[in-house]
Motif scaffolding. Structure first.
Motif, PDB file in Angstrom:
ATOM      1  N   ALA A  51      13.813  12.617  -3.731  1.00  8.49           N
ATOM      2  CA  ALA A  51      15.003  12.909  -2.928  1.00  8.49           C
ATOM      3  C   ALA A  51      16.277  12.751  -3.752  1.00  8.49           C
ATOM      4  O   ALA A  51      17.212  13.553  -3.628  1.00  8.49           O
ATOM      5  CB  ALA A  51      15.054  11.996  -1.705  1.00  8.49           C
ATOM      6  N   VAL A  52      16.318  11.739  -4.608  1.00  6.95           N
ATOM      7  CA  VAL A  52      17.514  11.488  -5.414  1.00  6.95           C
ATOM      8  C   VAL A  52      17.637  12.498  -6.546  1.00  6.95           C
ATOM      9  O   VAL A  52      18.713  13.040  -6.808  1.00  6.95           O
ATOM     10  CB  VAL A  52      17.490  10.038  -5.971  1.00  6.95           C
ATOM     11  N   SER A  53      16.522  12.782  -7.225  1.00  6.20           N
ATOM     12  CA  SER A  53      16.579  13.645  -8.406  1.00  6.20           C
ATOM     13  C   SER A  53      16.485  15.128  -8.084  1.00  6.20           C
ATOM     14  O   SER A  53      16.822  15.963  -8.915  1.00  6.20           O
ATOM     15  CB  SER A  53      15.451  13.285  -9.369  1.00  6.20           C
ATOM     16  N   GLY A  54      15.976  15.444  -6.907  1.00  2.76           N
ATOM     17  CA  GLY A  54      15.806  16.849  -6.557  1.00  2.76           C
ATOM     18  C   GLY A  54      14.551  17.464  -7.150  1.00  2.76           C
ATOM     19  O   GLY A  54      14.414  18.682  -7.195  1.00  2.76           O
ATOM     20  N   ALA A  55      13.637  16.629  -7.606  1.00  5.14           N
ATOM     21  CA  ALA A  55      12.375  17.117  -8.175  1.00  5.14           C
ATOM     22  C   ALA A  55      11.546  17.785  -7.079  1.00  5.14           C
ATOM     23  O   ALA A  55      11.666  17.450  -5.899  1.00  5.14           O
ATOM     24  CB  ALA A  55      11.595  15.953  -8.775  1.00  5.14           C
ATOM     25  N   PRO A  56      10.700  18.731  -7.455  1.00  2.00           N
ATOM     26  CA  PRO A  56       9.838  19.373  -6.462  1.00  2.00           C
ATOM     27  C   PRO A  56       8.893  18.346  -5.843  1.00  2.00           C
ATOM     28  O   PRO A  56       8.116  17.701  -6.539  1.00  2.00           O
ATOM     29  CB  PRO A  56       9.051  20.416  -7.256  1.00  2.00           C
ATOM     30  N   VAL A  57       8.972  18.197  -4.552  1.00  2.00           N
ATOM     31  CA  VAL A  57       8.227  17.158  -3.852  1.00  2.00           C
ATOM     32  C   VAL A  57       6.728  17.413  -3.904  1.00  2.00           C
ATOM     33  O   VAL A  57       5.938  16.481  -4.039  1.00  2.00           O
ATOM     34  CB  VAL A  57       8.720  17.043  -2.388  1.00  2.00           C
ATOM     35  N   ALA A  58       6.309  18.673  -3.842  1.00  2.00           N
ATOM     36  CA  ALA A  58       4.880  18.984  -3.827  1.00  2.00           C
ATOM     37  C   ALA A  58       4.203  18.516  -5.109  1.00  2.00           C
ATOM     38  O   ALA A  58       3.103  17.944  -5.068  1.00  2.00           O
ATOM     39  CB  ALA A  58       4.663  20.480  -3.621  1.00  2.00           C
ATOM     40  N   ASP A  59       4.849  18.733  -6.254  1.00  2.00           N
ATOM     41  CA  ASP A  59       4.254  18.311  -7.524  1.00  2.00           C
ATOM     42  C   ASP A  59       4.165  16.788  -7.611  1.00  2.00           C
ATOM     43  O   ASP A  59       3.170  16.243  -8.089  1.00  2.00           O
ATOM     44  CB  ASP A  59       5.076  18.851  -8.702  1.00  2.00           C
ATOM     45  N   ALA A 116       0.822  -1.213   0.000  1.00  2.00           N
ATOM     46  CA  ALA A 116       0.000   0.000   0.000  1.00  2.00           C
ATOM     47  C   ALA A 116       0.860   1.268   0.000  1.00  2.00           C
ATOM     48  O   ALA A 116       0.455   2.283  -0.557  1.00  2.00           O
ATOM     49  CB  ALA A 116      -0.934   0.000   1.208  1.00  2.00           C
ATOM     50  N   LEU A 117       2.021   1.203   0.620  1.00  2.00           N
ATOM     51  CA  LEU A 117       2.877   2.390   0.732  1.00  2.00           C
ATOM     52  C   LEU A 117       4.008   2.418  -0.283  1.00  2.00           C
ATOM     53  O   LEU A 117       4.785   3.375  -0.307  1.00  2.00           O
ATOM     54  CB  LEU A 117       3.454   2.480   2.142  1.00  2.00           C
ATOM     55  N   ALA A 118       4.113   1.407  -1.110  1.00  2.00           N
ATOM     56  CA  ALA A 118       5.196   1.360  -2.093  1.00  2.00           C
ATOM     57  C   ALA A 118       5.180   2.557  -3.043  1.00  2.00           C
ATOM     58  O   ALA A 118       6.242   3.122  -3.328  1.00  2.00           O
ATOM     59  CB  ALA A 118       5.152   0.047  -2.868  1.00  2.00           C
ATOM     60  N   PRO A 119       4.012   2.995  -3.541  1.00  2.00           N
ATOM     61  CA  PRO A 119       4.043   4.177  -4.425  1.00  2.00           C
ATOM     62  C   PRO A 119       4.577   5.428  -3.719  1.00  2.00           C
ATOM     63  O   PRO A 119       5.343   6.193  -4.313  1.00  2.00           O
ATOM     64  CB  PRO A 119       2.578   4.372  -4.832  1.00  2.00           C
ATOM     65  N   LEU A 120       4.179   5.638  -2.476  1.00  2.00           N
ATOM     66  CA  LEU A 120       4.674   6.793  -1.723  1.00  2.00           C
ATOM     67  C   LEU A 120       6.179   6.683  -1.522  1.00  2.00           C
ATOM     68  O   LEU A 120       6.912   7.660  -1.707  1.00  2.00           O
ATOM     69  CB  LEU A 120       3.972   6.898  -0.372  1.00  2.00           C
ATOM     70  N   ALA A 121       6.654   5.506  -1.165  1.00  2.00           N
ATOM     71  CA  ALA A 121       8.089   5.311  -0.932  1.00  2.00           C
ATOM     72  C   ALA A 121       8.891   5.556  -2.208  1.00  2.00           C
ATOM     73  O   ALA A 121       9.918   6.248  -2.185  1.00  2.00           O
ATOM     74  CB  ALA A 121       8.338   3.902  -0.399  1.00  2.00           C
ATOM     75  N   ARG A 122       8.414   5.003  -3.326  1.00  2.00           N
ATOM     76  CA  ARG A 122       9.130   5.204  -4.591  1.00  2.00           C
ATOM     77  C   ARG A 122       9.126   6.678  -5.000  1.00  2.00           C
ATOM     78  O   ARG A 122      10.137   7.222  -5.438  1.00  2.00           O
ATOM     79  CB  ARG A 122       8.493   4.350  -5.694  1.00  2.00           C
ATOM     80  N   THR A 123       7.974   7.310  -4.844  1.00  2.00           N
ATOM     81  CA  THR A 123       7.849   8.714  -5.227  1.00  2.00           C
ATOM     82  C   THR A 123       8.784   9.592  -4.416  1.00  2.00           C
ATOM     83  O   THR A 123       9.510  10.431  -4.969  1.00  2.00           O
ATOM     84  CB  THR A 123       6.389   9.176  -5.035  1.00  2.00           C
ATOM     85  N   MET A 124       8.773   9.428  -3.114  1.00  2.00           N
ATOM     86  CA  MET A 124       9.603  10.272  -2.261  1.00  2.00           C
ATOM     87  C   MET A 124      11.088   9.953  -2.437  1.00  2.00           C
ATOM     88  O   MET A 124      11.919  10.855  -2.378  1.00  2.00           O
ATOM     89  CB  MET A 124       9.180  10.120  -0.801  1.00  2.00           C
ATOM     90  N   SER A 125      11.426   8.694  -2.650  1.00  2.00           N
ATOM     91  CA  SER A 125      12.828   8.335  -2.879  1.00  2.00           C
ATOM     92  C   SER A 125      13.338   8.952  -4.176  1.00  2.00           C
ATOM     93  O   SER A 125      14.440   9.508  -4.226  1.00  2.00           O
ATOM     94  CB  SER A 125      12.992   6.822  -2.937  1.00  2.00           C
ATOM     95  N   ARG A 126      12.527   8.849  -5.234  1.00  2.00           N
ATOM     96  CA  ARG A 126      12.920   9.442  -6.508  1.00  2.00           C
ATOM     97  C   ARG A 126      13.071  10.953  -6.398  1.00  2.00           C
ATOM     98  O   ARG A 126      13.996  11.541  -6.955  1.00  2.00           O
ATOM     99  CB  ARG A 126      11.893   9.103  -7.592  1.00  2.00           C
TER     100      ARG A 126
END
Length: 185
Positions: free
Chosen positions: A118-126, A106-116
């Motif tokens: 954090a690594v890429s520096g993408a805006p977290v809010a978007d 259930a939390l895998a999408p959130l974990a992948r999104t936040m990890s990516r």
């Protein structure tokens, strides 16, 4: 039950094998508590993502956004997010802190999104806004699938009740009538 139907040594063997299969199937089934917890996490995920987006766009740091979300939600998702927030406050690498949540489906999408992010520096809010939309879409799809399953599950007992009646009231008299005409001179 199988022993009574088959009888003898083959019945004993079939009964033991059937018991073992039934025991394995019962043990593999997910406990109701875990299923309810997973369902609550999946239901809370879009709201949690929206809350974090609002906090981040208001200028909060990621740990502050997580803390506000934890206080607002509580429950199993709040507990897991509180753990991640604690890890981030202690200086853990963000991608490692979020990857711990990836073990739960259930939390895998959130974990992948936040990890990516954090690594890429993408805006977290978007990224979180997209995750929220995707989670809502998945929840709607799951609800529609559950509604379709209910329809099928409601018809199955009716079929099991009416099929024997159809056979005994519709087919057996016709076969008996034909057999009487064919067998009797």
């Amino acid at each position: 039950m199988v022993f009574l139907l088959v009888g003898g040594v083959p019945g004993v063997v079939a009964g033991v094998a059937g018991s073992v299969v039934a025991l394995v199937l019962v043990r593999r089934r997910e406990p109701a508590r875990l299923r309810r917890e997973r369902d609550r996490v999946m239901a809370d995920l879009p709201l949690a993502a929206d809350l974090m987006v609002a906090c981040l766009r208001a200028g909060q740091p990621i740990t502050g956004a997580i803390d506000v979300t934890v206080e607002a939600l509580g429950g199993p998702l709040g507990d897991r997010l509180a753990w991640v927030s604690g890890q981030l406050r202690l200086g853990a690498a963000p991608e490692r802190a979020w990857q711990v949540l990836a073990a739960e489906r259930a939390l895998a999408p959130l974990a992948r999104t936040m990890s990516r992010a954090a690594v890429s520096g993408a805006p977290v809010a978007d990224v979180l806004a997209r995750l929220s939309d995707d989670s809502r879409h998945a929840a709607r799809a799951a609800s529609a699938a559950a509604a379709r399953r209910v329809g099928v599950q409601a018809v199955a007992p009716l079929g099991l009740c009416f099929l024997p009646a159809f056979v005994f009231l519709g087919i057996v008299p016709v076969v008996a009538g034909l057999a009487g005409d064919v067998l009797l001179p």
